[in-house]
Design a protein around this motif. Structure first.
Motif, PDB file in Angstrom:
ATOM      1  N   ALA A  81       0.828  -1.205   0.000  1.00 49.24           N
ATOM      2  CA  ALA A  81       0.000   0.000   0.000  1.00 49.24           C
ATOM      3  C   ALA A  81       0.865   1.258   0.000  1.00 49.24           C
ATOM      4  O   ALA A  81       1.909   1.322   0.648  1.00 49.24           O
ATOM      5  N   GLY A  82       0.414   2.251  -0.747  1.00 47.90           N
ATOM      6  CA  GLY A  82       1.075   3.553  -0.739  1.00 47.90           C
ATOM      7  C   GLY A  82       2.209   3.720  -1.728  1.00 47.90           C
ATOM      8  O   GLY A  82       2.803   4.795  -1.817  1.00 47.90           O
ATOM      9  N   PHE A  83       2.512   2.666  -2.480  1.00 46.24           N
ATOM     10  CA  PHE A  83       3.592   2.749  -3.469  1.00 46.24           C
ATOM     11  C   PHE A  83       3.009   2.788  -4.878  1.00 46.24           C
ATOM     12  O   PHE A  83       2.283   1.874  -5.270  1.00 46.24           O
ATOM     13  N   PRO A  84       3.306   3.839  -5.653  1.00 45.71           N
ATOM     14  CA  PRO A  84       2.739   3.937  -7.006  1.00 45.71           C
ATOM     15  C   PRO A  84       3.334   2.925  -7.977  1.00 45.71           C
ATOM     16  O   PRO A  84       2.692   2.530  -8.951  1.00 45.71           O
ATOM     17  N   LEU A  85       4.568   2.484  -7.712  1.00 47.42           N
ATOM     18  CA  LEU A  85       5.249   1.520  -8.573  1.00 47.42           C
ATOM     19  C   LEU A  85       5.635   0.281  -7.776  1.00 47.42           C
ATOM     20  O   LEU A  85       6.161   0.391  -6.665  1.00 47.42           O
ATOM     21  N   ILE A  86       5.370  -0.896  -8.354  1.00 44.21           N
ATOM     22  CA  ILE A  86       5.772  -2.155  -7.755  1.00 44.21           C
ATOM     23  C   ILE A  86       6.628  -2.901  -8.771  1.00 44.21           C
ATOM     24  O   ILE A  86       6.209  -3.103  -9.914  1.00 44.21           O
ATOM     25  N   ALA A  87       7.830  -3.307  -8.381  1.00 49.17           N
ATOM     26  CA  ALA A  87       8.727  -4.014  -9.298  1.00 49.17           C
ATOM     27  C   ALA A  87       8.453  -5.517  -9.248  1.00 49.17           C
ATOM     28  O   ALA A  87       8.265  -6.086  -8.173  1.00 49.17           O
ATOM     29  N   TYR A  88       8.410  -6.146 -10.437  1.00 50.18           N
ATOM     30  CA  TYR A  88       8.260  -7.599 -10.543  1.00 50.18           C
ATOM     31  C   TYR A  88       9.557  -8.171 -11.115  1.00 50.18           C
ATOM     32  O   TYR A  88      10.182  -7.562 -11.986  1.00 50.18           O
ATOM     33  N   ASP A  89       9.905  -9.369 -10.661  1.00 51.57           N
ATOM     34  CA  ASP A  89      11.005 -10.057 -11.325  1.00 51.57           C
ATOM     35  C   ASP A  89      10.465 -10.789 -12.554  1.00 51.57           C
ATOM     36  O   ASP A  89       9.262 -10.811 -12.811  1.00 51.57           O
ATOM     37  N   THR A  90      11.363 -11.404 -13.327  1.00 49.91           N
ATOM     38  CA  THR A  90      10.968 -12.042 -14.580  1.00 49.91           C
ATOM     39  C   THR A  90       9.939 -13.136 -14.359  1.00 49.91           C
ATOM     40  O   THR A  90       8.948 -13.241 -15.092  1.00 49.91           O
ATOM     41  N   ASN A  91      10.158 -13.962 -13.346  1.00 49.99           N
ATOM     42  CA  ASN A  91       9.246 -15.081 -13.135  1.00 49.99           C
ATOM     43  C   ASN A  91       7.826 -14.629 -12.817  1.00 49.99           C
ATOM     44  O   ASN A  91       6.862 -15.263 -13.251  1.00 49.99           O
ATOM     45  N   CYS A  92       7.675 -13.538 -12.081  1.00 50.91           N
ATOM     46  CA  CYS A  92       6.326 -13.043 -11.790  1.00 50.91           C
ATOM     47  C   CYS A  92       5.606 -12.655 -13.081  1.00 50.91           C
ATOM     48  O   CYS A  92       4.401 -12.889 -13.226  1.00 50.91           O
ATOM     49  N   LEU A  93       6.340 -12.076 -14.027  1.00 47.39           N
ATOM     50  CA  LEU A  93       5.750 -11.727 -15.321  1.00 47.39           C
ATOM     51  C   LEU A  93       5.389 -12.991 -16.104  1.00 47.39           C
ATOM     52  O   LEU A  93       4.342 -13.059 -16.756  1.00 47.39           O
ATOM     53  N   VAL A  94       6.249 -14.010 -16.030  1.00 51.44           N
ATOM     54  CA  VAL A  94       5.957 -15.282 -16.697  1.00 51.44           C
ATOM     55  C   VAL A  94       4.694 -15.906 -16.112  1.00 51.44           C
ATOM     56  O   VAL A  94       3.803 -16.348 -16.849  1.00 51.44           O
ATOM     57  N   LEU A 112      15.661  -0.507  -4.902  1.00 49.06           N
ATOM     58  CA  LEU A 112      16.160   0.494  -3.951  1.00 49.06           C
ATOM     59  C   LEU A 112      16.215   1.872  -4.591  1.00 49.06           C
ATOM     60  O   LEU A 112      15.776   2.864  -3.995  1.00 49.06           O
ATOM     61  N   ALA A 113      16.724   1.945  -5.827  1.00 49.66           N
ATOM     62  CA  ALA A 113      16.866   3.235  -6.509  1.00 49.66           C
ATOM     63  C   ALA A 113      15.518   3.905  -6.743  1.00 49.66           C
ATOM     64  O   ALA A 113      15.392   5.132  -6.625  1.00 49.66           O
ATOM     65  N   LYS A 114      14.511   3.111  -7.062  1.00 44.82           N
ATOM     66  CA  LYS A 114      13.178   3.643  -7.375  1.00 44.82           C
ATOM     67  C   LYS A 114      12.260   3.702  -6.151  1.00 44.82           C
ATOM     68  O   LYS A 114      11.140   4.198  -6.244  1.00 44.82           O
ATOM     69  N   LYS A 115      12.746   3.163  -5.021  1.00 45.44           N
ATOM     70  CA  LYS A 115      11.906   3.052  -3.818  1.00 45.44           C
ATOM     71  C   LYS A 115      10.589   2.361  -4.169  1.00 45.44           C
ATOM     72  O   LYS A 115       9.496   2.761  -3.760  1.00 45.44           O
ATOM     73  N   ALA A 116      10.737   1.279  -4.937  1.00 45.46           N
ATOM     74  CA  ALA A 116       9.593   0.478  -5.367  1.00 45.46           C
ATOM     75  C   ALA A 116       9.750  -0.925  -4.784  1.00 45.46           C
ATOM     76  O   ALA A 116      10.768  -1.585  -5.031  1.00 45.46           O
ATOM     77  N   PRO A 117       8.797  -1.404  -4.003  1.00 51.27           N
ATOM     78  CA  PRO A 117       8.898  -2.766  -3.468  1.00 51.27           C
ATOM     79  C   PRO A 117       9.105  -3.780  -4.594  1.00 51.27           C
ATOM     80  O   PRO A 117       8.509  -3.647  -5.663  1.00 51.27           O
ATOM     81  N   LEU A 118       9.949  -4.762  -4.337  1.00 53.45           N
ATOM     82  CA  LEU A 118      10.221  -5.816  -5.314  1.00 53.45           C
ATOM     83  C   LEU A 118       9.431  -7.061  -4.934  1.00 53.45           C
ATOM     84  O   LEU A 118       9.522  -7.546  -3.801  1.00 53.45           O
ATOM     85  N   VAL A 119       8.651  -7.573  -5.885  1.00 54.01           N
ATOM     86  CA  VAL A 119       7.918  -8.819  -5.690  1.00 54.01           C
ATOM     87  C   VAL A 119       8.635  -9.904  -6.488  1.00 54.01           C
ATOM     88  O   VAL A 119       8.886  -9.752  -7.685  1.00 54.01           O
ATOM     89  N   THR A 120       8.976 -10.996  -5.820  1.00 58.31           N
ATOM     90  CA  THR A 120       9.723 -12.076  -6.445  1.00 58.31           C
ATOM     91  C   THR A 120       9.203 -13.407  -5.935  1.00 58.31           C
ATOM     92  O   THR A 120       8.617 -13.482  -4.853  1.00 58.31           O
ATOM     93  N   ASN A 121       9.418 -14.464  -6.701  1.00 66.95           N
ATOM     94  CA  ASN A 121       9.094 -15.798  -6.206  1.00 66.95           C
ATOM     95  C   ASN A 121      10.361 -16.524  -5.773  1.00 66.95           C
ATOM     96  O   ASN A 121      10.322 -17.705  -5.471  1.00 66.95           O
ATOM     97  N   ASP A 122      11.457 -15.798  -5.718  1.00 67.56           N
ATOM     98  CA  ASP A 122      12.766 -16.375  -5.413  1.00 67.56           C
ATOM     99  C   ASP A 122      13.098 -16.184  -3.933  1.00 67.56           C
ATOM    100  O   ASP A 122      13.395 -15.069  -3.496  1.00 67.56           O
ATOM    101  N   ARG A 123      13.039 -17.279  -3.184  1.00 67.30           N
ATOM    102  CA  ARG A 123      13.349 -17.199  -1.749  1.00 67.30           C
ATOM    103  C   ARG A 123      14.812 -16.815  -1.516  1.00 67.30           C
ATOM    104  O   ARG A 123      15.159 -16.304  -0.454  1.00 67.30           O
ATOM    105  N   GLY A 124      15.648 -17.057  -2.513  1.00 62.59           N
ATOM    106  CA  GLY A 124      17.054 -16.688  -2.395  1.00 62.59           C
ATOM    107  C   GLY A 124      17.263 -15.193  -2.342  1.00 62.59           C
ATOM    108  O   GLY A 124      18.341 -14.718  -2.001  1.00 62.59           O
ATOM    109  N   ILE A 125      16.205 -14.437  -2.669  1.00 62.67           N
ATOM    110  CA  ILE A 125      16.242 -12.978  -2.540  1.00 62.67           C
ATOM    111  C   ILE A 125      15.361 -12.534  -1.378  1.00 62.67           C
ATOM    112  O   ILE A 125      15.794 -11.809  -0.488  1.00 62.67           O
TER     113      ILE A 125
END
Length: 205
Positions: free
Chosen positions: A5-18, A167-180
């Protein structure tokens, strides 16, 4: 979803797009059969919630460039799953023909190409990774015990850039990678990452 909530941009990794694109109807079946991966419903629910809140999904050029390779791997893995083989009418020991796999792969690829035309998707072509930040990220992950990564590999070059981009964009990153995502708090504390969430941990209303 409260976490985003409150973030205009949310970053997805490649797998989330797949996963978002991996929803394919098999046209000649009656009733119609839809093939998708287990993460598809989750990522579509998350994305629909973001869209309804007038927010946008973003990613970097390098992650977008990986789409076709990741789609091929996802289709290969899913179409050799016994659950899908049975759904398509193949008996134990029978394999889904390569032609059918190719049809599914091409369908997912078409949807991936159309992402750029979506009003809710922003492909960031201007982001340039900070070399010193990437080196710090490499050292951070390189110093971690392998057991902390679970079944995941240590992050690759594109993964590191996504963490830096977030971090640069202050956009939360959504990933399916537990390694991150397993290192979200440590990265934030070290000033090397922003908010990182695992796709499957997000609660959708």
């Amino acid at each position: 979803m409260q976490r985003l909530a409150g973030f205009p941009l949310i970053a997805y990794d490649t797998n989330c797009l797949v996963y978002y694109c991996f929803q394919v109807d098999i046209p000649e079946t009656n009733p119609r059969i839809t093939i998708k991966v287990r993460q598809t419903d989750q990522v579509r629910a998350v994305t629909d919630s973001l869209i309804s809140g007038q927010r946008k999904v973003t990613t970097i050029q390098e992650a977008y460039a990986e789409l076709n390779e990741c789609i091929y791997n996802a289709v290969e893995e899913r179409m050799t799953d016994r659950e899908v083989e049975a759904k398509l009418g193949y008996s134990q020991g029978q394999r889904v023909p390569d032609q059918r796999k190719l049809q599914v792969q091409q369908s997912v690829e078409r949807k991936a190409r159309k992402l750029e035309n979506k009003g809710w998707f922003v492909l960031d072509r201007d982001y340039t990774a900070d070399d010193s930040a990437l080196e710090k990220l490499r050292k951070f992950f390189g110093s971690q015990d392998q057991s902390k990564f679970g079944k995941s590999k240590k992050p690759g070059a594109v993964d590191l850039k996504l963490v830096d981009f977030s971090l640069a964009k202050k956009a939360p990153l959504v990933t399916n990678d537990r390694g991150i995502s397993n290192f979200s708090n440590e990265l934030k504390t070290a000033g090397l990452g922003f908010a990182i969430y695992n796709l499957m941990d997000l609660k959708v209303p």
